[in-house]
Design a protein around this motif. Sequence first.
Motif, PDB file in Angstrom:
ATOM      1  N   ASP A   8       0.870   2.802  -1.989  1.00  0.00           N
ATOM      2  CA  ASP A   8       0.520   3.425  -0.712  1.00  0.00           C
ATOM      3  C   ASP A   8       1.726   3.476   0.221  1.00  0.00           C
ATOM      4  O   ASP A   8       1.874   4.383   1.022  1.00  0.00           O
ATOM      5  CB  ASP A   8      -0.623   2.661  -0.039  1.00  0.00           C
ATOM      6  N   THR A   9       2.592   2.472   0.130  1.00  0.00           N
ATOM      7  CA  THR A   9       3.803   2.410   0.930  1.00  0.00           C
ATOM      8  C   THR A   9       4.995   2.514  -0.013  1.00  0.00           C
ATOM      9  O   THR A   9       5.087   1.757  -0.973  1.00  0.00           O
ATOM     10  CB  THR A   9       3.862   1.086   1.717  1.00  0.00           C
ATOM     11  N   ASP A  10       5.892   3.439   0.245  1.00  0.00           N
ATOM     12  CA  ASP A  10       7.046   3.678  -0.614  1.00  0.00           C
ATOM     13  C   ASP A  10       7.991   2.477  -0.629  1.00  0.00           C
ATOM     14  O   ASP A  10       8.176   1.803   0.388  1.00  0.00           O
ATOM     15  CB  ASP A  10       7.798   4.909  -0.102  1.00  0.00           C
ATOM     16  N   CYS A  11       8.599   2.213  -1.790  1.00  0.00           N
ATOM     17  CA  CYS A  11       9.526   1.085  -1.953  1.00  0.00           C
ATOM     18  C   CYS A  11      10.644   1.123  -0.911  1.00  0.00           C
ATOM     19  O   CYS A  11      10.994   0.091  -0.334  1.00  0.00           O
ATOM     20  CB  CYS A  11      10.125   1.080  -3.353  1.00  0.00           C
ATOM     21  N   SER A  12      11.224   2.296  -0.675  1.00  0.00           N
ATOM     22  CA  SER A  12      12.335   2.379   0.276  1.00  0.00           C
ATOM     23  C   SER A  12      11.889   2.019   1.688  1.00  0.00           C
ATOM     24  O   SER A  12      12.632   1.387   2.435  1.00  0.00           O
ATOM     25  CB  SER A  12      12.968   3.766   0.250  1.00  0.00           C
ATOM     26  N   GLN A  28       0.348  -6.172  12.956  1.00  0.00           N
ATOM     27  CA  GLN A  28      -0.508  -6.709  11.897  1.00  0.00           C
ATOM     28  C   GLN A  28      -0.842  -5.673  10.826  1.00  0.00           C
ATOM     29  O   GLN A  28      -0.869  -5.989   9.638  1.00  0.00           O
ATOM     30  CB  GLN A  28      -1.811  -7.276  12.499  1.00  0.00           C
ATOM     31  N   GLU A  29      -1.080  -4.442  11.245  1.00  0.00           N
ATOM     32  CA  GLU A  29      -1.400  -3.384  10.282  1.00  0.00           C
ATOM     33  C   GLU A  29      -0.229  -3.138   9.338  1.00  0.00           C
ATOM     34  O   GLU A  29      -0.394  -3.049   8.119  1.00  0.00           O
ATOM     35  CB  GLU A  29      -1.764  -2.098  11.025  1.00  0.00           C
ATOM     36  N   ARG A  30       0.962  -3.047   9.917  1.00  0.00           N
ATOM     37  CA  ARG A  30       2.160  -2.813   9.090  1.00  0.00           C
ATOM     38  C   ARG A  30       2.439  -4.015   8.204  1.00  0.00           C
ATOM     39  O   ARG A  30       2.819  -3.876   7.045  1.00  0.00           O
ATOM     40  CB  ARG A  30       3.347  -2.511  10.008  1.00  0.00           C
ATOM     41  N   LYS A  31       2.252  -5.199   8.748  1.00  0.00           N
ATOM     42  CA  LYS A  31       2.459  -6.427   7.977  1.00  0.00           C
ATOM     43  C   LYS A  31       1.550  -6.442   6.746  1.00  0.00           C
ATOM     44  O   LYS A  31       1.983  -6.782   5.644  1.00  0.00           O
ATOM     45  CB  LYS A  31       2.186  -7.644   8.853  1.00  0.00           C
ATOM     46  N   GLN A  35       2.808  -6.460   2.927  1.00  0.00           N
ATOM     47  CA  GLN A  35       2.398  -7.567   2.062  1.00  0.00           C
ATOM     48  C   GLN A  35       1.701  -7.039   0.813  1.00  0.00           C
ATOM     49  O   GLN A  35       1.953  -7.514  -0.292  1.00  0.00           O
ATOM     50  CB  GLN A  35       1.471  -8.521   2.813  1.00  0.00           C
ATOM     51  N   GLN A  36       0.837  -6.039   0.973  1.00  0.00           N
ATOM     52  CA  GLN A  36       0.146  -5.450  -0.175  1.00  0.00           C
ATOM     53  C   GLN A  36       1.159  -4.871  -1.159  1.00  0.00           C
ATOM     54  O   GLN A  36       1.060  -5.073  -2.365  1.00  0.00           O
ATOM     55  CB  GLN A  36      -0.819  -4.356   0.276  1.00  0.00           C
ATOM     56  N   HIS A  37       2.149  -4.173  -0.635  1.00  0.00           N
ATOM     57  CA  HIS A  37       3.172  -3.592  -1.502  1.00  0.00           C
ATOM     58  C   HIS A  37       3.935  -4.691  -2.242  1.00  0.00           C
ATOM     59  O   HIS A  37       4.154  -4.593  -3.453  1.00  0.00           O
ATOM     60  CB  HIS A  37       4.150  -2.736  -0.696  1.00  0.00           C
ATOM     61  N   LEU A  38       4.334  -5.732  -1.528  1.00  0.00           N
ATOM     62  CA  LEU A  38       5.067  -6.828  -2.166  1.00  0.00           C
ATOM     63  C   LEU A  38       4.230  -7.513  -3.239  1.00  0.00           C
ATOM     64  O   LEU A  38       4.751  -7.929  -4.275  1.00  0.00           O
ATOM     65  CB  LEU A  38       5.536  -7.840  -1.119  1.00  0.00           C
ATOM     66  N   ASP A  39       2.930  -7.600  -3.027  1.00  0.00           N
ATOM     67  CA  ASP A  39       2.034  -8.198  -4.017  1.00  0.00           C
ATOM     68  C   ASP A  39       1.941  -7.341  -5.285  1.00  0.00           C
ATOM     69  O   ASP A  39       1.690  -7.865  -6.369  1.00  0.00           O
ATOM     70  CB  ASP A  39       0.627  -8.390  -3.436  1.00  0.00           C
TER      71      ASP A  39
END
Length: 102
Positions: A8-12, A28-31, A35-39
């Motif tokens: 959903d969020t691009d790696c770059s 908080q929303e961006r965090k 976090q979801q992407h890192l997971d």
Amino acid sequence: MSCGDHHDTDCSEVLNEVWLFLDGECNQERKALLQQHLDECSPCLQEYGLDEHLKALLHKKCGGEHASAEFKERLRASIRQTVISQGGVTVEVTETRVETQS
């Protein structure tokens, strides 16, 4: 950078904002999105881990000295400009926080 998988969020985007995430300077929303992407993304998590270790090392080696208010403001301005020019995000500045929105 991209790991080749769909997120959903691009790696770059994540890597452009990893220091804001590490410093707790995103909303908080961006965090939650970061976090979801890192997971989900091993390459980004690995880069995050390197940056996290670098931050800890910098704190350990430079933690005893305190920067002047003028230096902190110049550094914040430089970081804001970098995020704006490279990250393609909107930056909202308050007295104590910088929040980004895609």
